[in-house]
Scaffold this active site. Structure first.
Site, PDB file in Angstrom:
ATOM      1  N   ILE A 122       0.776  -1.192   0.156  1.00 21.77           N
ATOM      2  CA  ILE A 122      -0.111   0.149   0.101  1.00 21.77           C
ATOM      3  C   ILE A 122       0.622   1.223   0.061  1.00 21.77           C
ATOM      4  O   ILE A 122       1.431   1.683   0.966  1.00 21.77           O
ATOM      5  CB  ILE A 122      -1.107  -0.201   1.237  1.00 21.77           C
ATOM      6  CG1 ILE A 122      -1.882   1.192   1.244  1.00 21.77           C
ATOM      7  CG2 ILE A 122      -0.246  -0.171   2.454  1.00 21.77           C
ATOM      8  CD1 ILE A 122      -3.019   1.198   2.249  1.00 21.77           C
ATOM      9  N   TYR A 123       1.127   1.807  -1.234  1.00 18.15           N
ATOM     10  CA  TYR A 123       1.959   2.880  -1.349  1.00 18.15           C
ATOM     11  C   TYR A 123       1.244   4.076  -1.947  1.00 18.15           C
ATOM     12  O   TYR A 123       0.656   3.914  -3.061  1.00 18.15           O
ATOM     13  CB  TYR A 123       3.231   2.513  -2.077  1.00 18.15           C
ATOM     14  CG  TYR A 123       3.955   1.681  -1.370  1.00 18.15           C
ATOM     15  CD1 TYR A 123       4.717   2.020  -0.352  1.00 18.15           C
ATOM     16  CD2 TYR A 123       4.299   0.447  -1.777  1.00 18.15           C
ATOM     17  CE1 TYR A 123       5.394   1.019   0.273  1.00 18.15           C
ATOM     18  CE2 TYR A 123       5.139  -0.673  -1.213  1.00 18.15           C
ATOM     19  CZ  TYR A 123       5.892  -0.165  -0.110  1.00 18.15           C
ATOM     20  OH  TYR A 123       6.443  -1.180   0.444  1.00 18.15           O
ATOM     21  N   GLY A 141      -5.940  11.401   3.306  1.00 14.20           N
ATOM     22  CA  GLY A 141      -6.853  10.434   3.469  1.00 14.20           C
ATOM     23  C   GLY A 141      -6.760   9.137   2.718  1.00 14.20           C
ATOM     24  O   GLY A 141      -7.602   7.914   2.378  1.00 14.20           O
ATOM     25  N   GLY A 194      -4.666   6.767   2.388  1.00 10.10           N
ATOM     26  CA  GLY A 194      -4.314   5.455   3.158  1.00 10.10           C
ATOM     27  C   GLY A 194      -5.591   4.832   3.476  1.00 10.10           C
ATOM     28  O   GLY A 194      -5.664   3.738   3.591  1.00 10.10           O
ATOM     29  N   ASN A 247       9.159   1.182  10.955  1.00 10.86           N
ATOM     30  CA  ASN A 247       8.263   2.436  10.299  1.00 10.86           C
ATOM     31  C   ASN A 247       7.240   2.859  11.400  1.00 10.86           C
ATOM     32  O   ASN A 247       5.939   2.289  11.148  1.00 10.86           O
ATOM     33  CB  ASN A 247       7.932   1.785   9.095  1.00 10.86           C
ATOM     34  CG  ASN A 247       6.920   2.450   8.208  1.00 10.86           C
ATOM     35  OD1 ASN A 247       6.526   3.766   8.452  1.00 10.86           O
ATOM     36  ND2 ASN A 247       6.691   2.208   6.950  1.00 10.86           N
ATOM     37  N   TYR A 280      -1.560   1.547  11.032  1.00 11.57           N
ATOM     38  CA  TYR A 280      -2.456   0.236  11.026  1.00 11.57           C
ATOM     39  C   TYR A 280      -3.261  -0.058  12.217  1.00 11.57           C
ATOM     40  O   TYR A 280      -4.255  -0.621  12.249  1.00 11.57           O
ATOM     41  CB  TYR A 280      -1.480  -1.109  10.642  1.00 11.57           C
ATOM     42  CG  TYR A 280      -0.984  -0.802   9.107  1.00 11.57           C
ATOM     43  CD1 TYR A 280      -1.959  -0.707   8.217  1.00 11.57           C
ATOM     44  CD2 TYR A 280       0.279  -0.660   8.749  1.00 11.57           C
ATOM     45  CE1 TYR A 280      -1.594  -0.771   6.828  1.00 11.57           C
ATOM     46  CE2 TYR A 280       0.687  -0.710   7.380  1.00 11.57           C
ATOM     47  CZ  TYR A 280      -0.287  -0.695   6.543  1.00 11.57           C
ATOM     48  OH  TYR A 280       0.200  -0.668   5.228  1.00 11.57           O
TER      49      TYR A 280
END
Length: 174
Positions: free
Chosen positions: A96-97, A106, A108, A135, A142
């Protein structure tokens, strides 16, 4: 701001490769040596590897567009395409980049929601991912989105063996 997700296909190979190298470098370049970055980017994002991944029916790539501009992407893996767990009741969120200029808008959260929606459509019990222990920004993101650590594994970056935490979010479906 209008966000849209589009499934990638083999015709997107060059754009995917360019976007992968750019976003990975923006995210991790300052925290790794130039030699390790080069080795990793050449090995993981070369045309042959990405082409094979795009053609694998158990891997799915999605481009994120913001106001018709390519802003990032998402990669999901099922079954044997998963990098680790290979549980048929799960889906892996491998990548997910988002381009640096679109971070904080928003994107992500939008990508996570879409990944969860796709996992639910496939009737998966959970979604999981690996994230580098150093990170902090991603780990916080998350955790805010309901993921919790349930393992760890090695991640090799050139000559540097790093530790990724393996995170999971349990899903409820009707």
């Amino acid at each position: 701001m209008h966000m849209e997700l589009r499934a990638c296909n083999i015709e997107d190979l060059d754009d995917l490769r360019e976007l992968s190298i750019r976003t990975y470098s923006e995210t991790f370049g300052a925290m790794n040596t130039e030699a390790n970055m080069k080795e990793y980017l050449d090995r993981v994002f070369n045309r042959d590897v990405l082409s094979e991944e795009l053609m694998n029916g158990d891997s799915k790539f999605f481009f994120l567009y913001i106001d018709n501009k390519l802003a990032g992407y998402l990669k999901l893996n099922e079954y044997m395409a998963q990098t680790d767990i290979n549980d048929s009741e799960s889906i892996e969120l491998e990548r997910i980049y988002v381009k640096k200029e679109f971070q904080g808008s928003g994107c992500g959260s939008f990508l996570i929601e879409k990944a969860i929606d796709l996992a639910l459509e496939s009737r998966k019990k959970y979604i999981w991912l690996g994230v580098w222990e150093n990170n902090a920004k991603a780990l916080g993101f998350y955790k805010r989105n309901g993921f919790y650590q349930f393992g760890q594994h090695s991640f090799v970056m050139g000559d540097d063996e790093q530790t990724d935490y393996v995170l999971r979010k349990d899903l409820l479906f009707q």
